[in-house]
Design an enzyme around this catalytic site. Structure first.
Site, mmCIF file in Angstrom:
data_model
loop_
_atom_site.group_PDB
_atom_site.id
_atom_site.type_symbol
_atom_site.label_atom_id
_atom_site.label_comp_id
_atom_site.label_asym_id
_atom_site.label_seq_id
_atom_site.Cartn_x
_atom_site.Cartn_y
_atom_site.Cartn_z
ATOM 1 C CE1 TYR A 48 -3.858 -3.016 5.161
ATOM 2 C CE2 TYR A 48 -3.241 -0.808 4.309
ATOM 3 C CZ TYR A 48 -3.768 -2.060 3.996
ATOM 4 O OH TYR A 48 -4.044 -2.748 2.890
ATOM 5 C CB THR A 101 -11.999 -2.692 -2.097
ATOM 6 O OG1 THR A 101 -11.331 -2.008 -0.932
ATOM 7 C CG2 THR A 101 -11.054 -2.496 -3.277
ATOM 8 C CE LYS A 160 -1.013 -4.276 3.082
ATOM 9 N NZ LYS A 160 -1.377 -5.313 2.408
ATOM 10 C CB SER A 216 -0.951 0.229 1.183
ATOM 11 O OG SER A 216 -1.465 1.199 1.614
#
Length: 203
Positions: free
Chosen positions: A83, A118, A87, A57
């Site tokens: 997160y 998404t 990544k 990401s």
């Protein structure tokens, strides 16, 4: 097995523990793909030429690897920061996998798809999604570079890089210090230790 694409991921709003006793987002984003890649490496090597692709990401550009707190045990849990660090860890592990797989006919690369509309983005970052929804990519646009990395003939020997829109990119963009080599291998060693793979990887 011609191609392994590590794409499963999760961004949590609060710290949770997996059934195996690990912080859940770390287990999903880092430890799980590490174990899976290790387990199928012999099959990939027998299938060579073969490829491993990690879907990272752009959020990684905001974070430096914190190898001393991989499971977010220190301070208040911030899912977005965790997160992004995961990544970053994926990209580092991709580079290390590329080194280990050299000469086997198996390549390892990472990519980031851009911000894609998404269900995961809508669920994990609802305020962000509402703000930038008109500018988000379609899933097909986000998947384009993944598919390209999986099949482009001229990439059969290209490894250890980060890609975006079919172009190799720098792994650092902001004024964030680069992790020293010892921290990179500490990450690898910790993944080996936590996963119980010490008997199959030399660390």
């Amino acid at each position: 097995l011609d191609v392994l694409i590590n794409n499963a991921g999760v961004l949590l709003s609060e710290r949770q523990i997996s059934v195996d006793g690990f912080e859940l987002s770390f287990a999903t984003n880092v430890l799980g793909p590490f174990v899976l890649t290790n387990l199928v490496t012999p099959l990939l090597a027998r299938s060579a030429p073969a490829r491993v692709i990690f879907v990272a990401s752009g959020g990684m550009y905001t974070q430096k690897l914190d190898v001393d707190d991989l499971q977010s045990e220190q301070g208040e849990f911030n899912g977005t920061v965790a997160y992004a660090q995961h990544k970053r860890a994926q990209v580092i592990l991709t580079e290390l996998w590329a080194e280990r797989l050299a000469g086997t006919g198996v390549t390892a690369n990472a990519m980031h798809p851009g911000w894609v509309d998404t269900p995961g983005v809508r669920r994990s970052l609802p305020a962000f999604w509402k703000l930038v929804r008109p500018f988000l990519r379609t899933p097909e646009q986000g998947a384009d570079t993944i598919v390209w990395l999986a099949v482009a003939p001229h990439l059969a020997s290209e490894g250890g890089r980060v890609w975006f829109d079919r172009r190799a990119r720098k792994t650092h963009k902001l004024a964030r210090p680069v992790s020293p080599p010892q921290d990179r291998w500490r990450l690898w060693d910790e993944c080996v230790r936590l996963s119980g793979l010490a008997g199959t990887l030399d660390g």
